[in-house]
Structures are given as C-alpha cells and as structure tokens.
Enzyme design. Structure first.
Site, short mmCIF file in Angstrom:
data_model
loop_
_atom_site.label_atom_id
_atom_site.label_comp_id
_atom_site.label_asym_id
_atom_site.label_seq_id
_atom_site.Cartn_x
_atom_site.Cartn_y
_atom_site.Cartn_z
N GLY A 53 35.78 -67.90 24.59
CA GLY A 53 34.42 -68.31 24.29
C GLY A 53 33.52 -67.13 23.96
N ASN A 98 25.49 -72.77 31.62
CA ASN A 98 26.62 -72.48 32.51
C ASN A 98 26.18 -72.31 33.96
OD1 ASN A 98 25.52 -70.16 30.94
ND2 ASN A 98 26.59 -69.01 32.54
N ALA A 138 38.89 -72.59 26.12
CA ALA A 138 39.89 -73.56 26.58
C ALA A 138 39.94 -73.70 28.10
CB ALA A 138 41.26 -73.17 26.04
N THR A 184 47.55 -61.17 15.08
CA THR A 184 48.57 -62.21 15.25
C THR A 184 48.07 -63.27 16.21
OG1 THR A 184 50.33 -60.62 14.82
CG2 THR A 184 50.95 -62.63 16.00
N CYS A 188 28.12 -59.61 38.35
CA CYS A 188 28.31 -58.46 37.49
C CYS A 188 29.79 -58.17 37.38
CB CYS A 188 27.54 -57.26 38.02
SG CYS A 188 28.28 -56.55 39.49
#
Lengths: 351, 377
Positions: B69, B148, B199, B236, B324
């Site tokens: 994210g 959040n 995810a 990749t 932190c």
C-alpha cells in the site's frame, strides 16, 4: 518477582536483563526513546538510534521476554535538554545524565513498574545497592573504571528500594564475557557516550544545531580590563583555555561567566582554584551526613577529601582538602564515605 | 488470545493460501520470459490481474501491482506530481496515512505546491473546502477512504465531484487500504482516478498491493528498469503474492455481507460493553460515518503505553495506531490534526476487528480491557 528492565540496546543492560531472567524472575524489557532528530525521525547515528532499539529487541527475543519501546522524547526535551541549554545560557555547567535519571528515567520507570505490577526496575548501571535493617545503601560499582554511582547520587530510599543494578557487581570484561557466553549480540558493542544526545561532537556544536543563540559580550581580565569580545556565553565553561579569542602573554582560563552582562572573565591557573563550594538541592541516600567525606563533581572525576558542613537552606558547604580547578556552578557534586554514596546536590556557588 | 489489531494486519485467508500453493513447486518462472515455464507464471499473474480488475470494476490494464500500500500511495502522489503532463500541485489532508502525507511533503520540498485542507474534530474533510484548494496548477488530490487510526470514512464521492468541478483535469487518488476492507469498491461509482490497496489488510500476503490507475491518468514511474506493468512499475513481479492478493479479494467479496454484519456486531458490542464498564471512556468520532471494523477509544487517566503492555500480558493484541520506526507509540499526527492535545492522544488506543474475529469476541475483549483499566485506575 516481576521486574521491568530498561534496555538501551547496549551490552550492560542486555546482560542485566539476562541475569535477572536467569535468576528466574518474570522480566519485561523496555527501551525508553529519549531523543529524536529535528524532523521527528529516529536518529540513525548517535544515541536512541533505530539500530539500538533493534539490538534491544533482538536481545529481548533471544531471552524470550516481552519487549516494548516507550517514547519519552517530549519529556526528555523539556526535562533534560531544555535545562541543559538553559544552564549553558546562564553560564553554568550542567550534568544532564543526573537530570535525566532524576526527572525522566527513574521516575517514569518506577511509576510504570507500579502500573505493571512489577516489584522492581532493573538497569545496567555500574553501582551497587545493599539492604540493611530495611534501609538501602548505595555503593560504587565494583569496576572503578566503569563506576556510575555519581549519576545516581541523587536517588533516595523510595527509589533505591525498587531498583536493581545487577552488573554493578561485575567488571566490564566480565559483563562482556557473560554476554558472549549467553550469545547476546551486543557483547562487543562499543560503550556509549557520556552525554547521549551530544554524541561525539562538542556540546557547542549541539547548541548551534539546536539554534541556540547566546548573548555576545566582553572578555575581561580580573581587574575588569576589556581584553576582547566573544560571540556568545554558551561557548564557555569554567576552566576553559582554548577558544578565548584574546591574546595575552600568559595562559588564560575562563574563571567567571556573568549571564546578566554576558561578560566572560579570564584569569591565571591560580585564579581558577576553588577551596570551597556551596551545594544546594541536596538529596540524601539515608539522611544528612556531615564531617569528612570525599566529594566528586565529574562523572569520572577523582573524589577529593573534603569537610562537609551544614549550610543555610538545607544545603551544604564543602571545603576541599586541596584547591580544585575547573569546578563550575551547575555541576552535580556527589558525596562518598569510602565507596558508599551518601548523597548529592548541585553546586550553587564556589570560592 | 484476542487479536484486536486487524487494521495493522489480518491473518491470511485460507483462499489466499490455497491460491499460492502451486508456487511451492509448479509455478516458478519469470513471467516476462518466453517459454512454457514463464508462460505458466505469466498466466497466473494475468489471471490475478483480471480478477482484481473485475472486482474493482476496472480494466485489467488499469491495475498496477506494487510492493504494498505504501508503494501504491507513493506512486500515486509522486507519480502524479512529477508527471510531465501535469502542473504538479498536490491537495491532501493532514489525517492521511504517512505514505501519502510524507510523499506529498517530499514533493513540496521538491518545489511542488502543497495544500493541506482542514479537518473537523472528527477528522472529516469538507468536500467544498477541498475543492476550494483545487486550482489550475493542482495535479493531484489525495483523500483517503477510511482512516487507519480512527476508522472515519471520508466523503470521497462528493469530494471527487467537487474537486473535478473546480478543475476537470485534476487526478483524484484515494488511499483505500483500510476502506476496501469494509466496503466494496467500484472505481467508477467512486469516481476516482487512482486507488491504493494493500493485500495484508484483508487476508492477503504482506508486501503486495496495487494501484488502480484510470486509463489516461498522467503518471511518472518511480521504479525504472525492465518496464514491467506497462513501464509504470519495473521489477520482476511477485507473482505468488499477486495471486494471493487477488484470491483474498475474491474471498473478501464473497464474504462481504457476513464480514460487515459480523465486525459491526463485534465492534458495537465491544463499545457498548466497554462504555458500561469503564466510566469516562470516549469513542473517537462516534457520531461520524465510520468503517465497521474499527473502534478508536480514549480512556482518560490511563496511558496507552502502559495499558497496551498489560493487555499484551493478558493475551489481547491492540495498538496505539501510530508508532514510530522503533515501535514506540508516538503522538499521532491524525489526532493532532483533529485538535487533540498530546496528553489526550497518549490515552488513545485502537481496537480493530476482522474476517477471523470469532463471535462474542467484542464483548469478551471489552471485559478484559475494563479489567486492566480497573487495575490501573
């Protein structure tokens, strides 16, 4: 027995944690984060680095104890760093480690220990505590090279009763050997700096980094003759010889700093000699003691035989058996009877 | 053991685990290669992309797989601010996740114009106020879906409309890392040009996320190299993780109604039990629109760092929501922006529920919290 161990990430507190864990006590490890970079980020060099907390975390995992980091950066800033800066601005020489132990470290840890039902707080200090008839006595650590009793000299019975210093019984080599034997990763980590937040640099660089501006003023001789000008009082400490910015024949030392006029007075080595100091804000381990004691006014300085007498306002007058140089107001003076700490205070005036 | 920190990370859903199982032996090729082994990997990757796109009502080419994210937020904010076709100004809110906020500050320091909108005491932005900051020189607006820390749901749809009314060519990004956990996302219904997902917040693996990028949205890549993801994100692919994420998204969608009802019930019974047992407890933004899975509380007189240690010892995992790098609870920029004092912020904790929360855990956890608070008071 359940204890809270203050873990800095260094070898001493790692071994302290290991020793109490080995003795079968229930152990909680904590790192007190005291310092942050100017942007609030964790520093990557100096003290309180992310790597230090990571070391402590890994040691705690190795010892299989729960581990937490607590943020005391605001308290450290207001209780220690601001006082440190203020002292230099007023021409004093502070001892931030003593201030930190008193106003931040032990007070918070002991309060939190209570809240967590812990019986004691354990640290990696080189000092010893013994108990006798329900009273605690505080002693120098076994290793004279590492002894840290000076920075603990202002702790009282209430605090000492709930503190444990397991490495105070060891010399540093033993601490490192135990660490290596127990597979503790910090076994060969270098010793930390004396003033953690100043690091390897000069305190003047630290003040400059913090944007501290102190008053410029004259550099005077003992009789008041102006020898030159300086750019700020905070660049000077009593006994300083370098960086005076004046050229006179004989060696000159800072012998006085007047915060009101920003005048820095210089004199000869003899002018620097101090025979007596007034010490205030006394804290006694087990009640006031006077008479012949030894006095120490620097973390790793020599203790000087002195005659200590009561002074007005709860302070003491300390008369040294031999003249002292580079003793400054603001410094902590610890009093010892042999290897035993009897108390400590702050030097308020010297003559 | 009560796991009350799903907003930090949720356990892997079994569907994600099963979808990744073939990577143990069968699928290992580089998806960018030209042989059968590579094709197996490439097919798995593109199936995952198709699935993720369909679930978001997007086109597969609009899905950019990222390393989580934070990377998706970085790509959206910096990638927009530095895209050649845009003027580069940024409008965002002080309650955004640091992934957005610090990216925006970085762009600000690099000379892009940065505007931070105001928030109210609940941490809500005002769509019209956001729009008032949107000017011809604004390149991107970034307003999160669900917060959040507090769980507050921002009025993203209205804000998109208001911002586009001010400047139709502005790109609108939303960080839906938490919001998607509780709410179905249709990128057209939301109206956004970019949307970030992670995810591991909804039962996928850690270290993978995606950025939805509406076709035609100007974007400067941040990671240069072999040109994967249509040049928008080289390197990749983490094929296994992308497959696991898509499977977790499908499982979440399948589970959506149960999840919403279940976590809402647990959260509500947690809050009602806690308020009955802990005098003075305050639920942050309780009257504002909130996501169903989050409860942010302030317990006056109790330091969060001490309560968290006691809860940990008692078998309850919660958090102070803002920590932190070293793991220390810090005074949250979100709560500060909402007008909380540092002392109040240090009395705050976040409890978050998720897909694996068992029935009855909300009330049981509240009783445990109350017991530990009692011991401290």
């Amino acid at each position: 027995m359940k204890v809270l161990v203050a873990m800095s990430g260094g070898v001493d507190s790692s071994v302290a944690a290991a020793l109490v864990k080995e003795s079968g006590w229930e152990v909680i490890g904590v790192t007190m984060k005291m310092w942050k970079g100017p942007g609030g980020e964790a520093p990557t060099a100096g003290c309180c680095t992310v790597a230090d907390a990571e070391d402590a975390r890994r040691v705690a995992a190795h010892l299989d104890i729960p581990y937490y980091v607590w943020d005391y950066t605001d308290e450290f800033m207001s209780g220690v760093v601001d006082v440190f800066i203020g002292d230099y601005l007023s021409g004093r020489t502070p001892n931030p480690c003593v201030e930190c132990n008193r106003t931040v470290k032990f007070s918070r840890l002991l309060a939190h220990a209570d809240a967590l039902d812990c019986d004691a707080v354990v640290t990696g200090h080189y000092a010893r505590i013994t108990a006798e008839d329900g009273r605690r006595r505080l002693w120098r650590g076994v290793d004279p090279g590492k002894d840290q009793s000076y920075v603990l000299s202002m702790l009282g019975q209430d605090q000492l009763a709930r503190l444990r210093f397991p490495v105070g019984e060891l010399v540093k080599e033993e601490t490192r050997r135990i660490a290596a034997e127990l597979g503790i990763r910090t076994a060969s980590k270098p010793d930390s700096q004396d003033i953690c937040f100043v690091g390897r640099g000069d305190y003047r660089d630290f003040l400059a980094e913090q944007g501290v501006d102190s008053a410029p003023g004259p550099v005077l001789d003992r009789d008041g003759t102006v020898l030159g000008f300086h750019s700020g009082v905070s660049s000077f400490t009593i006994g300083q010889r370098r960086g005076l910015g004046v050229a006179v024949g004989a060696r000159r030392y800072v012998i006085g700093i007047d915060p009101d006029t920003a005048a820095v007075t210089v004199g000869s080595a003899e002018d620097l000699e101090i025979e007596e100091a007034a010490v205030g804000g006394m804290s006694w381990v087990s009640g006031p003691v006077t008479g012949f004691l030894s006095a120490q006014y620097r973390a790793h300085g020599r203790a000087v035989m002195s005659e200590v007498s009561e002074a007005k306002g709860g302070g003491v007058r300390v008369r040294f058996s031999e003249p002292q140089r580079a003793l400054a107001c603001g410094q902590t003076l610890a009093l010892y009877r042999g290897n035993e700490v009897v108390g400590g205070g702050i030097i308020e005036s010297a003559a | 053991m009560f796991y009350l920190d799903h907003a930090a990370s949720s356990p892997l859903r079994p569907e994600a685990w099963e979808a990744m199982a073939p990577f143990r032996e069968e699928i290992y090729g580089n998806p960018s290669g030209g042989h059968a082994v590579s094709r197996r990997a490439k097919n798995a990757l593109e199936d995952a992309r198709d699935l993720a796109a369909a679930l978001l009502n997007a086109d597969p080419l609009e899905i950019v797989f990222t390393g989580g994210g934070t990377e998706a937020d970085n790509l959206a904010v910096k990638g927009s601010a530095f895209a050649a076709e845009t003027p580069g100004g940024i409008v965002t809110a002080p309650v955004e996740h640091d992934a957005v906020l610090q990216s925006a500050r970085f762009c600000g320091e690099a000379g892009r114009r940065l505007s931070l909108v105001k928030v109210d005491r609940d941490g809500l932005i005002d769509p019209d106020e956001v729009a008032s900051h949107v000017a011809s020189r604004t390149g991107v607006v970034s307003i999160m879906m669900g917060n959040n820390e507090t769980g507050v749901r921002q009025p993203v749809e209205e804000t998109v409309r208001a911002a586009k009314a001010s400047n139709p060519s502005v790109s609108f990004h939303t960080d839906a890392v938490q919001g998607y956990v509780s709410e179905r996302v249709d990128v057209d219904a939301l109206g956004v040009d970019m949307l970030s997902l992670a995810a591991h917040k909804f039962g996928g693996p850690k270290g993978v996320g995606l950025l939805y990028v509406r076709s035609g949205t100007p974007l400067q890549p941040l990671i240069h190299g072999g040109g994967q993801e249509l040049g928008r994100r080289s390197g990749t692919h983490n094929v296994m993780a992308a497959v696991g994420m898509a499977a977790a998204m499908a499982a979440l969608e399948e589970d959506r109604d149960r999840f919403r009802a279940r976590t809402a019930a647990e959260r509500d019974s947690f809050e009602s039990t806690l308020s009955a047992l802990v005098p003075g407890v305050v639920f942050t933004a309780a009257e504002a629109p909130r996501m169903v899975q989050t409860s942010h509380v302030r317990i006056p007189g109790v330091l969060n760092e001490v309560l968290l240690v006691r809860l940990d010892a008692a078998g309850a995992a919660a958090s102070a929501a803002s920590a932190c790098q070293s793991g220390a609870a810090t005074v949250s920029h979100v709560l500060e922006a909402m007008g909380m004092t540092p002392a109040e912020a240090r009395e705050c904790l976040r409890f978050s529920f998720g897909w694996s929360t068992p029935a009855g855990e909300g009330a049981a956890a509240a009783r445990l919290v109350a017991r530990e608070v009692e011991a401290l008071r």
